[in-house]
Design a protein around this motif. Structure first.
Motif, PDB file in Angstrom:
ATOM      1  N   GLU A 102       0.819  -1.204   0.000  1.00 39.26           N
ATOM      2  CA  GLU A 102       0.000   0.000   0.000  1.00 39.26           C
ATOM      3  C   GLU A 102       0.852   1.253   0.000  1.00 39.26           C
ATOM      4  O   GLU A 102       0.364   2.321  -0.276  1.00 39.26           O
ATOM      5  CB  GLU A 102      -0.943  -0.015   1.204  1.00 39.26           C
ATOM      6  CG  GLU A 102      -1.987  -1.093   1.073  1.00 39.26           C
ATOM      7  CD  GLU A 102      -3.011  -1.031   2.180  1.00 39.26           C
ATOM      8  OE1 GLU A 102      -3.113   0.005   2.855  1.00 39.26           O
ATOM      9  OE2 GLU A 102      -3.701  -2.025   2.370  1.00 39.26           O
ATOM     10  N   SER A 103       2.123   1.106   0.334  1.00 41.61           N
ATOM     11  CA  SER A 103       2.958   2.300   0.323  1.00 41.61           C
ATOM     12  C   SER A 103       4.217   1.989  -0.466  1.00 41.61           C
ATOM     13  O   SER A 103       4.993   1.129  -0.109  1.00 41.61           O
ATOM     14  CB  SER A 103       3.301   2.736   1.748  1.00 41.61           C
ATOM     15  OG  SER A 103       4.007   1.718   2.406  1.00 41.61           O
ATOM     16  N   GLY A 104       4.367   2.643  -1.549  1.00 40.42           N
ATOM     17  CA  GLY A 104       5.547   2.480  -2.387  1.00 40.42           C
ATOM     18  C   GLY A 104       6.165   3.842  -2.595  1.00 40.42           C
ATOM     19  O   GLY A 104       5.777   4.823  -1.963  1.00 40.42           O
ATOM     20  N   PRO A 105       7.102   3.912  -3.511  1.00 39.56           N
ATOM     21  CA  PRO A 105       7.723   5.216  -3.760  1.00 39.56           C
ATOM     22  C   PRO A 105       6.715   6.168  -4.381  1.00 39.56           C
ATOM     23  O   PRO A 105       5.870   5.769  -5.169  1.00 39.56           O
ATOM     24  CB  PRO A 105       8.862   4.887  -4.732  1.00 39.56           C
ATOM     25  CG  PRO A 105       8.487   3.576  -5.338  1.00 39.56           C
ATOM     26  CD  PRO A 105       7.650   2.862  -4.323  1.00 39.56           C
ATOM     27  N   ASN A 106       6.790   7.419  -3.978  1.00 43.73           N
ATOM     28  CA  ASN A 106       5.920   8.439  -4.561  1.00 43.73           C
ATOM     29  C   ASN A 106       6.518   8.893  -5.878  1.00 43.73           C
ATOM     30  O   ASN A 106       7.732   9.071  -5.996  1.00 43.73           O
ATOM     31  CB  ASN A 106       5.783   9.644  -3.624  1.00 43.73           C
ATOM     32  CG  ASN A 106       5.036   9.285  -2.371  1.00 43.73           C
ATOM     33  OD1 ASN A 106       4.139   8.458  -2.397  1.00 43.73           O
ATOM     34  ND2 ASN A 106       5.412   9.896  -1.257  1.00 43.73           N
ATOM     35  N   ILE A 107       5.672   9.078  -6.852  1.00 41.68           N
ATOM     36  CA  ILE A 107       6.117   9.587  -8.147  1.00 41.68           C
ATOM     37  C   ILE A 107       5.456  10.933  -8.338  1.00 41.68           C
ATOM     38  O   ILE A 107       4.233  11.030  -8.373  1.00 41.68           O
ATOM     39  CB  ILE A 107       5.723   8.629  -9.283  1.00 41.68           C
ATOM     40  CG1 ILE A 107       6.356   7.262  -9.047  1.00 41.68           C
ATOM     41  CG2 ILE A 107       6.108   9.208 -10.627  1.00 41.68           C
ATOM     42  CD1 ILE A 107       5.889   6.197 -10.007  1.00 41.68           C
ATOM     43  N   GLU A 108       6.255  11.947  -8.422  1.00 39.23           N
ATOM     44  CA  GLU A 108       5.720  13.292  -8.602  1.00 39.23           C
ATOM     45  C   GLU A 108       5.648  13.596 -10.088  1.00 39.23           C
ATOM     46  O   GLU A 108       6.634  13.465 -10.814  1.00 39.23           O
ATOM     47  CB  GLU A 108       6.604  14.319  -7.887  1.00 39.23           C
ATOM     48  CG  GLU A 108       6.011  15.699  -7.893  1.00 39.23           C
ATOM     49  CD  GLU A 108       6.850  16.688  -7.092  1.00 39.23           C
ATOM     50  OE1 GLU A 108       6.883  17.866  -7.472  1.00 39.23           O
ATOM     51  OE2 GLU A 108       7.464  16.260  -6.093  1.00 39.23           O
ATOM     52  N   ARG A 164       6.345  10.052 -17.712  1.00 38.62           N
ATOM     53  CA  ARG A 164       7.181   9.084 -17.007  1.00 38.62           C
ATOM     54  C   ARG A 164       7.103   7.754 -17.739  1.00 38.62           C
ATOM     55  O   ARG A 164       6.040   7.321 -18.162  1.00 38.62           O
ATOM     56  CB  ARG A 164       6.706   8.874 -15.568  1.00 38.62           C
ATOM     57  CG  ARG A 164       6.770  10.105 -14.706  1.00 38.62           C
ATOM     58  CD  ARG A 164       8.200  10.317 -14.228  1.00 38.62           C
ATOM     59  NE  ARG A 164       8.233  11.365 -13.232  1.00 38.62           N
ATOM     60  CZ  ARG A 164       8.942  12.475 -13.380  1.00 38.62           C
ATOM     61  NH1 ARG A 164       9.656  12.663 -14.436  1.00 38.62           N
ATOM     62  NH2 ARG A 164       8.929  13.381 -12.441  1.00 38.62           N
ATOM     63  N   ALA A 165       8.220   7.121 -17.836  1.00 39.95           N
ATOM     64  CA  ALA A 165       8.278   5.789 -18.447  1.00 39.95           C
ATOM     65  C   ALA A 165       8.899   4.843 -17.421  1.00 39.95           C
ATOM     66  O   ALA A 165       9.550   5.270 -16.460  1.00 39.95           O
ATOM     67  CB  ALA A 165       9.108   5.826 -19.723  1.00 39.95           C
ATOM     68  N   GLY A 166       8.683   3.571 -17.617  1.00 37.43           N
ATOM     69  CA  GLY A 166       9.299   2.578 -16.740  1.00 37.43           C
ATOM     70  C   GLY A 166       8.647   2.491 -15.372  1.00 37.43           C
ATOM     71  O   GLY A 166       9.275   2.075 -14.413  1.00 37.43           O
TER      72      GLY A 166
END
Length: 188
Positions: A7-13, A20-22
């Motif tokens: 439920e908590s992963g890295p935040n992507i801004e 964003r790719a990948g």
């Protein structure tokens, strides 16, 4: 329905105009709990409400199920975890027996309290055969007298018994010459 694992992963801004790719997401198949609701003599019970909570009591955003004519229910869209499954009849008074007992909300397998329920664990497969055997419990009566402040019996007064238990019942009576009787109350 699918759930992202974790439920908590890295935040992507992402800002306006950014691409964003990948970005890979790992999804897990939603799971289900299914079984039958049976009466005290193992007869299938139709039109019984079945709901699910997390084992720690937290709410689960899943639609409750209603048993079919074979007593079968299916709760779906669940993430892996530990759950409690409970069944109850809306109009329990209609299910009262002549001996004064009545069917009560029951959790898997045959527990009349949440704390005594058997947990259902979902890991990677659906849980099948999660049967619930509805239990009958003796009911109680409360009776008494209602007097006004001058000691005169009250006619037409309202008396209500409300259980302090989360899934306990209630009862109601009107007074006649100060007397009231509330039948069919569950232990609590």
């Amino acid at each position: 329905a699918f759930y992202a694992s974790g439920e908590s992963g890295p935040n992507i801004e992402v800002k306006a105009g950014d691409m964003r790719a990948g970005v890979d997401l790992s999804l897990m198949r939603a799971l289900a709990i299914e079984g039958r609701v049976l009466g005290p003599t193992d007869q299938p019970m139709a039109n019984v409400n079945v709901n699910v909570t997390r084992a720690d009591g937290r709410f689960v955003p899943v639609r409750p199920s209603v048993t079919n004519d074979l007593g079968i229910y299916r709760l779906y869209g669940l993430a892996p975890g530990r759950y409690r499954v409970c069944a109850g009849i809306e109009d329990a008074d209609a299910m009262a027996a002549t001996d004064g007992t009545r069917l009560v909300r029951t959790c898997h397998i045959a527990a009349t309290t949440d704390s005594a329920a058997s947990d259902v664990v979902l890991a990677s497969d659906d849980a099948t055969g999660t049967d619930i055997r509805l239990q009958r419990v003796g009911s109680f009566t409360i009776s008494g007298t209602v007097l006004d402040r001058t000691g005169v019996p009250v006619t037409g007064g309202s008396v209500r018994a409300i259980s302090s238990a989360e899934h306990g019942g209630t009862g109601y009576a009107r007074t006649t010459a100060g007397q009231f009787t509330i039948d069919g109350l569950l232990p609590g």
